[in-house]
Write an enzyme that holds these catalytic residues in place. Sequence first.
Site, PDB file in Angstrom:
ATOM      1  N   CYS A  62    -116.831  50.539  38.904  1.00  0.00           N
ATOM      2  CA  CYS A  62    -117.398  51.557  38.021  1.00  0.00           C
ATOM      3  C   CYS A  62    -118.898  51.388  38.024  1.00  0.00           C
ATOM      4  CB  CYS A  62    -116.850  51.369  36.617  1.00  0.00           C
ATOM      5  SG  CYS A  62    -117.665  52.391  35.416  1.00  0.00           S
TER       6      CYS A  62
ATOM      7  N   ARG B  48    -115.696  46.060  35.068  1.00  0.00           N
ATOM      8  CA  ARG B  48    -114.979  46.345  33.811  1.00  0.00           C
ATOM      9  C   ARG B  48    -113.555  45.835  33.975  1.00  0.00           C
ATOM     10  NH1 ARG B  48    -116.422  52.411  32.067  1.00  0.00           N
ATOM     11  NH2 ARG B  48    -115.729  51.736  30.011  1.00  0.00           N
TER      12      ARG B  48
ATOM     13  N   LYS C  99    -114.372  62.766  23.015  1.00  0.00           N
ATOM     14  CA  LYS C  99    -113.673  62.452  24.271  1.00  0.00           C
ATOM     15  C   LYS C  99    -112.945  61.116  24.156  1.00  0.00           C
ATOM     16  CE  LYS C  99    -115.902  60.472  27.880  1.00  0.00           C
ATOM     17  NZ  LYS C  99    -115.143  59.299  28.369  1.00  0.00           N
ATOM     18  N   ASN C 100    -113.637  60.109  23.632  1.00  0.00           N
ATOM     19  CA  ASN C 100    -113.054  58.767  23.629  1.00  0.00           C
ATOM     20  C   ASN C 100    -111.930  58.602  22.618  1.00  0.00           C
ATOM     21  OD1 ASN C 100    -114.758  58.101  25.668  1.00  0.00           O
ATOM     22  ND2 ASN C 100    -116.066  56.722  24.469  1.00  0.00           N
TER      23      ASN C 100
ATOM     24  N   ASP D 234    -122.815  53.439  24.353  1.00  0.00           N
ATOM     25  CA  ASP D 234    -122.783  54.791  24.906  1.00  0.00           C
ATOM     26  C   ASP D 234    -123.984  55.645  24.465  1.00  0.00           C
ATOM     27  OD1 ASP D 234    -120.504  54.296  26.311  1.00  0.00           O
ATOM     28  OD2 ASP D 234    -119.156  55.428  25.012  1.00  0.00           O
TER      29      ASP D 234
ATOM     30  N   ARG E 169    -117.867  65.578  32.576  1.00  0.00           N
ATOM     31  CA  ARG E 169    -116.797  64.676  32.143  1.00  0.00           C
ATOM     32  C   ARG E 169    -116.843  64.484  30.630  1.00  0.00           C
ATOM     33  NH1 ARG E 169    -117.580  59.314  34.024  1.00  0.00           N
ATOM     34  NH2 ARG E 169    -115.946  59.100  32.496  1.00  0.00           N
TER      35      ARG E 169
HETATM   36  C1  UD1 Z   1    -114.610  52.218  25.756  1.00  0.00           C
HETATM   37  C2  UD1 Z   1    -115.193  53.594  25.917  1.00  0.00           C
HETATM   38  C3  UD1 Z   1    -116.591  53.495  26.510  1.00  0.00           C
HETATM   39  C4  UD1 Z   1    -117.443  52.572  25.672  1.00  0.00           C
HETATM   40  C5  UD1 Z   1    -116.755  51.236  25.450  1.00  0.00           C
HETATM   41  C6  UD1 Z   1    -117.499  50.316  24.490  1.00  0.00           C
HETATM   42  C7  UD1 Z   1    -113.390  55.176  26.280  1.00  0.00           C
HETATM   43  C8  UD1 Z   1    -112.698  56.089  27.234  1.00  0.00           C
HETATM   44  N1  UD1 Z   1    -114.358  54.401  26.770  1.00  0.00           N
HETATM   45  O1  UD1 Z   1    -114.512  51.646  27.049  1.00  0.00           O
HETATM   46  O2  UD1 Z   1    -117.150  54.810  26.544  1.00  0.00           O
HETATM   47  O3  UD1 Z   1    -118.662  52.337  26.369  1.00  0.00           O
HETATM   48  O4  UD1 Z   1    -115.439  51.437  24.925  1.00  0.00           O
HETATM   49  O5  UD1 Z   1    -117.649  50.922  23.252  1.00  0.00           O
HETATM   50  O6  UD1 Z   1    -113.103  55.158  25.089  1.00  0.00           O
HETATM   51  N2  UD1 Z   1    -113.561  43.574  28.705  1.00  0.00           N
HETATM   52  C9  UD1 Z   1    -113.025  42.450  29.297  1.00  0.00           C
HETATM   53  N3  UD1 Z   1    -111.689  42.451  29.619  1.00  0.00           N
HETATM   54  C10 UD1 Z   1    -110.880  43.528  29.345  1.00  0.00           C
HETATM   55  C11 UD1 Z   1    -111.448  44.672  28.737  1.00  0.00           C
HETATM   56  C12 UD1 Z   1    -112.797  44.667  28.422  1.00  0.00           C
HETATM   57  O7  UD1 Z   1    -113.712  41.488  29.564  1.00  0.00           O
HETATM   58  O8  UD1 Z   1    -109.681  43.461  29.655  1.00  0.00           O
HETATM   59  C13 UD1 Z   1    -115.007  43.590  28.367  1.00  0.00           C
HETATM   60  C14 UD1 Z   1    -115.783  44.647  29.127  1.00  0.00           C
HETATM   61  O9  UD1 Z   1    -116.186  44.208  30.411  1.00  0.00           O
HETATM   62  C15 UD1 Z   1    -116.957  44.874  28.203  1.00  0.00           C
HETATM   63  C16 UD1 Z   1    -116.352  44.697  26.811  1.00  0.00           C
HETATM   64  O10 UD1 Z   1    -115.159  43.957  26.999  1.00  0.00           O
HETATM   65  O11 UD1 Z   1    -117.942  43.893  28.397  1.00  0.00           O
HETATM   66  C17 UD1 Z   1    -116.054  45.989  26.073  1.00  0.00           C
HETATM   67  O12 UD1 Z   1    -115.199  46.787  26.851  1.00  0.00           O
HETATM   68  P1  UD1 Z   1    -114.193  47.823  26.161  1.00  0.00           P
HETATM   69  O13 UD1 Z   1    -114.527  47.922  24.703  1.00  0.00           O
HETATM   70  O14 UD1 Z   1    -112.798  47.447  26.534  1.00  0.00           O
HETATM   71  O15 UD1 Z   1    -114.608  49.186  26.839  1.00  0.00           O
HETATM   72  P2  UD1 Z   1    -113.648  50.334  27.324  1.00  0.00           P
HETATM   73  O16 UD1 Z   1    -112.431  50.385  26.445  1.00  0.00           O
HETATM   74  O17 UD1 Z   1    -113.481  50.228  28.795  1.00  0.00           O
END
Ligand code: UD1
Length: 429
Positions: free
Chosen positions: A126, A131, A22-23, A316, A408
């Site tokens: 969320c 996030r 999915k991701n 995850d 999902r």
């Molecule tokens: C993706 C995955 C999710 C997985 C996560 C971590 C998908 C659809 N989702 O989520 O299933 O749990 O990676 O492997 O692929 N952060 C910030 N600022 C930002 C963006 C992120 O501070 O602009 C922080 C987040 O709060 C978190 C960390 O960075 O603490 C990691 O987040 P991120 O790797 O971006 O997760 P997602 O891409 O949302």
Amino acid sequence: MDRIRITGGRPLNGSIPISGAKNAALPLMIASLLTDQMLILENVPRLADVAQLQRILNNHGVDVMIGGKKEGETDFTGQTLLLSAARIVDTTAPYELVSKMRASFWVVAPLLARMGEAKVSLPGGCAIGTRPVDLLLMVLERLGAEVEIDAGYVITRAKNGLKGGEIVFPKVTVGGTHTALMAASLASGTTTIENAACEPEIADLAACINKMGGRITGAGTPNITIEGVSKLGGARHAVVADRIETGTYAMAVAMTGGDVLLQNAAPELLQSALDVLVQAGAVITPTNQGIRVQRNGAGILPVEVSTAPFPGFPTDLQAQLMALMTRAKGRSHITETIFENRFMHVQELARLGARITLDGDTATIDGVPKLKGAPVMATDLRASVSLVIGALAAEGETMVNRVYHLDRGFERLEDKLSACGASIERLTG
Ligand code: UD1
């Protein structure tokens, strides 16, 4: 609303086909916005999130067609999607659509890169903690875009196109790295990324963009270089196997005992999780068809685990491991370092008789000799499946409510598990 009824206590034996990730599928589908030619994606899982993203892409003018079945394909063979963004008719992603699925925010990068503008709703709250998207916006600014936030929307413009730049992530982010790959591929000049996410889904997106004519090197490592091109074209790409689905079923087998082949699974995508399972007492054997998982006789052993960016133990799989540890012979500790408040499953696992205490970002799990079935409520995607794992080993009946979360991210979970001997059924309505 559908529910899932599980009667626990049966071992799992047989084989489970692993779907496309999915991701990886979600960002790959979004990458179709980068080109006016056809992107063909194979091995796309049949999931509610995929269907939701189809609707979001339709809104921008992307035609999404589903390829027909071919000779020899089974019900579990992934679907083929043909995505054509020949003309983008709308560069706005409205709140009603983005709020349903966080990853849809990622459309901001290809829309901006190709059209010079995008207006995308902020994703909002969320269940697994705050996030933020600050680092995704930082990427757009580093590549020369103007970014403002107004009335819940990110409005971003780059009238003269994006320009390559240096991006240094202060924190590893999957979404931020996807954003940088897509935006920089159509920017003029070279972009470098330091401290990029190394998740296999990043490498998969980069491989697809390169097939489309992109020039990305280093994806899968912390240092990525992207040479921008003026135009990307069509391509055909198969989605990488789902390492989270793989790890989830591996933990289910470790929980119930038994012997299951996870077909098409690739061990290198989740080595850290497989190492933890071996410590917990499972026998893991990579084969040329996938990964064989066994646990016979011996009980489950406690482990000490912290989640970490790839190649560390994935956040995850944290909830699923916690479900497994509820039956360990002794005390385990699991620390969540990626997301704050990703412990929604703790209270629900407690309803099955688990003994878990929380202290900040660390859960202490004291294994119990048996769990007992109870009605439980799914809260988010990975938390929901941890309840299924608990229920498979619990005495008597567990009813998992609100299973739309499972739909999902897990393709036909109840069919895959019941084919291996689990007593699990979906009650519709
Ligand atoms: C993706 C995955 C999710 C997985 C996560 C971590 C998908 C659809 N989702 O989520 O299933 O749990 O990676 O492997 O692929 N952060 C910030 N600022 C930002 C963006 C992120 O501070 O602009 C922080 C987040 O709060 C978190 C960390 O960075 O603490 C990691 O987040 P991120 O790797 O971006 O997760 P997602 O891409 O949302």
